[in-house]
Scaffold this active site. Sequence first.
Site, PDB file in Angstrom:
ATOM      1  N   ASP A 106      51.270   8.989   0.351  1.00 24.09           N
ATOM      2  CA  ASP A 106      50.350   8.906   1.477  1.00 24.09           C
ATOM      3  C   ASP A 106      50.048   7.422   1.686  1.00 24.09           C
ATOM      4  OD1 ASP A 106      48.512   9.627   3.477  1.00 24.09           O
ATOM      5  OD2 ASP A 106      46.882   9.702   2.019  1.00 24.09           O
ATOM      6  N   ASP A 108      46.663   5.906   3.514  1.00 23.53           N
ATOM      7  CA  ASP A 108      45.254   5.562   3.328  1.00 23.53           C
ATOM      8  C   ASP A 108      44.765   6.000   1.954  1.00 23.53           C
ATOM      9  OD1 ASP A 108      44.738   4.392   5.845  1.00 23.53           O
ATOM     10  OD2 ASP A 108      44.703   6.382   6.753  1.00 23.53           O
ATOM     11  N   ASP A 359      45.588  11.043  -2.112  1.00 21.17           N
ATOM     12  CA  ASP A 359      44.204  10.983  -2.581  1.00 21.17           C
ATOM     13  C   ASP A 359      43.429  12.254  -2.293  1.00 21.17           C
ATOM     14  OD1 ASP A 359      42.100  10.170  -0.005  1.00 21.17           O
ATOM     15  OD2 ASP A 359      44.249  10.022   0.314  1.00 21.17           O
TER      16      ASP A 359
END
Length: 521
Positions: A106, A108, A359
């Site tokens: 990912d 961000d 995250d």
Amino acid sequence: MAGVGLRAAARRCLPRRDHGGPRAASSSPSCPGCGPPGPGAHCPGAPRSAPAGGAEPSAHLWARYQDMRRLVHDLLPPEVCSLLNPAAIYANNEISLRDVEVYGFDYDYTLAQYADTLHPEIFTAARDILIEHYKYPEGIRKYDYNPSFAIRGLHYDIQKSLLMKIDAFHYVQLGTAYRGLQPVPDEEVIDLYGGTQHIPLYQMSGFYGKDAIRDVHVKGLMYQWIERDMEKYILRGDETFAVLSRLVAHGKQLFLITNSPFSFVHLPPVPLCPTRDKGMRHMVGADWRQLFDVVIVQADKPSFFTDRRKPFRKLDEKGSLHWDRITRLEKGKIYRQGNLFDFLRLTEWRGPRVLYFGDHLYSDLADLMLRHGWRTGAIIPELEREIRIINTEQYMHSLTWQQALTGLLERMQTYQDAESRQVLAAWMKERQELRCITKALFNAQFGSIFRTFHNPTYFSRRLVRFSDLYMASLSCLLNYRVDFTFYPRRTPLQHEAPLWMDQLCTGCMKTPFLGDMAHIR
């Protein structure tokens, strides 16, 4: 045995008691919701007979109490207060990096980690959106961001306006329910849920509604702030580059699947305007796309993992769409949206040879592990701070004494005369105070993101379920060889042999080897 210095530190960290009984009541802060404790540590072979020599039962109980305190002071090894490394990677499942051929990421909070200075701006923008678009009262504009109030992994009951912490068994941790910034009494919480702390899964699934924070991302506000000052907001860019280049140098294939827009991940340089050279260029350099075999932006996770209807579209250097049908995913090109099923068909990257880092446990990792058998790694930035707290003498001594005291309570509850019940009540009160002290070390309102007193949190349960590995940042990979094998620790079940801390309550102690992770940073 520990030295004099450790025993002195232990005496500072543990609440003092005079021989034969407690002194005055503890001066530790009271904690609402330290209700009846759950099952304590198991102590096989606990004495069941009356005290020898005709001693009063209460005197016998206090004698055992003092014996236990001496064990905690004298036998706690000094190394235990620096056992955990914040830069380590922790395994929920056995996984060998030798078998991983493809690494996915990912963007961000995974490849790009952001400074805490971004959070007040997100809060302010979300607050304004609530007022201007969702017609919340103007009065909430007076509230500013409070970084020490909430923690990750909380639940929000929209119907009852409660923010709260829930454990792995769906029980609300009493003392952690808030309406706004005000704590809600335990009795009211129990009454609101029909006389119980338990919340059924079907009811919990409705806790999440329209979220103004999502609008901050969808409207692109966060990306605008970051683009204006990359140096201020982006952390560990050099380490991100080191991780990616190291993997490529060892023949690994890399891909990026992010919900971030093309303009944020890749901003092409503009002549005479070097400030436009941002995004991945800021962290990795102008040739960053050559590190990745596939780059997908605006993927719309988690529907990317479940919705077969959205096709891939290629983007040109300006971010304009090409409408030709995609028959292969080319290295160095950027694609928009798409779905995982087409991704698997076009790349043939399947099963445990793929390791994906993200995250968010649900939108990034859950479907990949449960449906497709990928390996997954969770990025948990809060882990670093929590480990530093766990490594303190105050935490370790308080926790060890709390567990030993719990063992005493379990073993000695067979003494039910009036004086013994008073002793047990004093121990119970002390245990509750210790639990509150330990909780407040992490966060005064909600405690640790991983624990609700003795139970794991609901967040911890999902972390174990959806991730093979978890770590504070992607840079932790730099501490391990690319063929390293991670082995999860065998933590005992309740009916199995106890951990060494719990052996304190049996009067014996077996200390495991503590230096196996000393090589890490």
